[in-house]
Design a protein around this motif. Structure first.
Motif, mmCIF file in Angstrom:
data_model
loop_
_atom_site.group_PDB
_atom_site.id
_atom_site.type_symbol
_atom_site.label_atom_id
_atom_site.label_comp_id
_atom_site.label_asym_id
_atom_site.label_seq_id
_atom_site.Cartn_x
_atom_site.Cartn_y
_atom_site.Cartn_z
ATOM 1 N N CYS A 1 2.803 -4.581 3.142
ATOM 2 C CA CYS A 1 3.866 -3.600 3.316
ATOM 3 C C CYS A 1 3.288 -2.202 3.064
ATOM 4 O O CYS A 1 2.584 -1.991 2.073
ATOM 5 N N LEU A 2 3.564 -1.275 3.969
ATOM 6 C CA LEU A 2 3.136 0.112 3.806
ATOM 7 C C LEU A 2 4.286 0.910 3.211
ATOM 8 O O LEU A 2 5.340 1.035 3.828
ATOM 9 N N LEU A 3 4.084 1.422 2.014
ATOM 10 C CA LEU A 3 5.119 2.171 1.306
ATOM 11 C C LEU A 3 4.888 3.671 1.450
ATOM 12 O O LEU A 3 3.766 4.144 1.283
ATOM 13 N N ALA A 4 5.926 4.397 1.753
ATOM 14 C CA ALA A 4 5.926 5.864 1.769
ATOM 15 C C ALA A 4 4.742 6.476 2.504
ATOM 16 O O ALA A 4 4.067 7.348 1.968
ATOM 17 N N PRO A 5 4.451 6.045 3.740
ATOM 18 C CA PRO A 5 3.328 6.646 4.460
ATOM 19 C C PRO A 5 3.506 8.153 4.600
ATOM 20 O O PRO A 5 4.598 8.629 4.888
ATOM 21 N N SER A 6 2.416 8.879 4.391
ATOM 22 C CA SER A 6 2.464 10.332 4.557
ATOM 23 C C SER A 6 2.703 10.675 6.027
ATOM 24 O O SER A 6 2.619 9.820 6.909
ATOM 25 N N THR A 7 2.974 11.929 6.286
ATOM 26 C CA THR A 7 3.239 12.382 7.651
ATOM 27 C C THR A 7 2.078 12.051 8.581
ATOM 28 O O THR A 7 2.288 11.573 9.703
ATOM 29 N N CYS A 8 0.853 12.280 8.131
ATOM 30 C CA CYS A 8 -0.292 12.014 9.013
ATOM 31 C C CYS A 8 -0.423 10.528 9.317
ATOM 32 O O CYS A 8 -0.812 10.154 10.425
ATOM 33 N N VAL A 9 -0.069 9.668 8.369
ATOM 34 C CA VAL A 9 -0.115 8.221 8.614
ATOM 35 C C VAL A 9 0.950 7.842 9.631
ATOM 36 O O VAL A 9 0.679 7.105 10.583
ATOM 37 N N HIS A 10 2.170 8.339 9.448
ATOM 38 C CA HIS A 10 3.244 8.080 10.424
ATOM 39 C C HIS A 10 2.831 8.518 11.825
ATOM 40 O O HIS A 10 3.011 7.778 12.799
ATOM 41 N N GLU A 11 2.286 9.722 11.924
ATOM 42 C CA GLU A 11 1.892 10.242 13.234
ATOM 43 C C GLU A 11 0.809 9.383 13.874
ATOM 44 O O GLU A 11 0.855 9.099 15.072
ATOM 45 N N ALA A 12 -0.171 8.953 13.079
ATOM 46 C CA ALA A 12 -1.257 8.131 13.614
ATOM 47 C C ALA A 12 -0.745 6.762 14.059
ATOM 48 O O ALA A 12 -1.122 6.277 15.131
ATOM 49 N N LEU A 13 0.117 6.150 13.265
ATOM 50 C CA LEU A 13 0.669 4.845 13.647
ATOM 51 C C LEU A 13 1.529 4.964 14.895
ATOM 52 O O LEU A 13 1.471 4.100 15.785
ATOM 53 N N LEU B 1 0.848 -1.180 0.000
ATOM 54 C CA LEU B 1 0.000 0.000 0.000
ATOM 55 C C LEU B 1 0.886 1.232 0.000
ATOM 56 O O LEU B 1 1.632 1.465 0.945
ATOM 57 N N ASP B 2 0.808 2.011 -1.066
ATOM 58 C CA ASP B 2 1.526 3.277 -1.137
ATOM 59 C C ASP B 2 0.623 4.326 -0.508
ATOM 60 O O ASP B 2 -0.401 4.697 -1.081
ATOM 61 N N LEU B 3 0.983 4.769 0.682
ATOM 62 C CA LEU B 3 0.160 5.709 1.440
ATOM 63 C C LEU B 3 0.691 7.134 1.365
ATOM 64 O O LEU B 3 0.330 7.983 2.171
ATOM 65 N N SER B 4 1.514 7.411 0.384
ATOM 66 C CA SER B 4 2.114 8.744 0.265
ATOM 67 C C SER B 4 1.084 9.828 -0.021
ATOM 68 O O SER B 4 1.302 10.995 0.305
ATOM 69 N N GLY B 5 -0.047 9.471 -0.601
ATOM 70 C CA GLY B 5 -1.069 10.452 -0.946
ATOM 71 C C GLY B 5 -2.196 10.570 0.061
ATOM 72 O O GLY B 5 -3.179 11.263 -0.194
ATOM 73 N N VAL B 6 -2.073 9.907 1.208
ATOM 74 C CA VAL B 6 -3.128 9.987 2.224
ATOM 75 C C VAL B 6 -3.048 11.350 2.901
ATOM 76 O O VAL B 6 -2.027 11.716 3.477
ATOM 77 N N SER B 7 -4.151 12.101 2.829
ATOM 78 C CA SER B 7 -4.175 13.463 3.364
ATOM 79 C C SER B 7 -4.701 13.534 4.792
ATOM 80 O O SER B 7 -4.444 14.514 5.493
ATOM 81 N N ASP B 8 -5.429 12.522 5.231
ATOM 82 C CA ASP B 8 -5.976 12.489 6.586
ATOM 83 C C ASP B 8 -6.298 11.036 6.912
ATOM 84 O O ASP B 8 -6.697 10.270 6.030
ATOM 85 N N ILE B 9 -6.110 10.650 8.170
ATOM 86 C CA ILE B 9 -6.388 9.271 8.575
ATOM 87 C C ILE B 9 -6.936 9.304 9.995
ATOM 88 O O ILE B 9 -6.541 10.158 10.793
ATOM 89 N N ASP B 10 -7.880 8.402 10.269
ATOM 90 C CA ASP B 10 -8.439 8.339 11.620
ATOM 91 C C ASP B 10 -8.500 6.888 12.084
ATOM 92 O O ASP B 10 -7.991 5.981 11.424
ATOM 93 N N ALA B 11 -9.136 6.681 13.241
ATOM 94 C CA ALA B 11 -9.176 5.352 13.858
ATOM 95 C C ALA B 11 -9.855 4.311 12.978
ATOM 96 O O ALA B 11 -9.459 3.143 12.975
ATOM 97 N N ALA B 12 -10.870 4.699 12.216
ATOM 98 C CA ALA B 12 -11.555 3.743 11.341
ATOM 99 C C ALA B 12 -10.590 3.188 10.292
ATOM 100 O O ALA B 12 -10.581 1.990 10.015
ATOM 101 N N ALA B 13 -9.768 4.044 9.734
ATOM 102 C CA ALA B 13 -8.802 3.604 8.721
ATOM 103 C C ALA B 13 -7.675 2.792 9.359
ATOM 104 O O ALA B 13 -7.216 1.800 8.772
#
Length: 104
Positions: free
Chosen positions: A75-87, A44-56
């Protein structure tokens, strides 16, 4: 938006763009679980994820557990900043396979 491409080894690579939130969770769940039903590993290339919450996050955990149960990789590829922060906030960064180059 989800862009999917089959890899030569039979796995799937998906590019996810936009918000992954409760309001879009049904859309992502339907698409990701359909791809997850295919054989092979999933990236999953998550570089384009603009917002993520608990459901995701819950959906990603479910995908990881399904992959593990089927002896496949997720494998999670290139998670965006918001994905990194949430994880990181959920203490899940080590639960997922994230290539070193993709970590901040």
């Amino acid at each position: 938006m989800v862009k999917s491409e089959a890899r030569r080894d039979g796995g799937q690579r998906l590019l996810i763009v936009g918000p992954m939130t409760l309001s879009t969770e049904a859309h992502w769940r339907e698409r990701l679980l359909a791809v997850d039903d295919a054989q092979g590993d999933m990236e999953l290339d998550l570089s384009g994820v603009s917002d993520i919450d608990a459901a995701a996050i819950q959906l990603l955990v479910r995908l990881r557990q399904r992959a593990r149960g089927a002896s496949r990789r997720l494998c999670l590829l290139a998670p965006s900043t918001c994905v990194h922060e949430a994880l990181d906030f959920c203490h899940l960064s080590e639960f997922f396979e994230i290539p070193r180059a993709a970590r901040p």
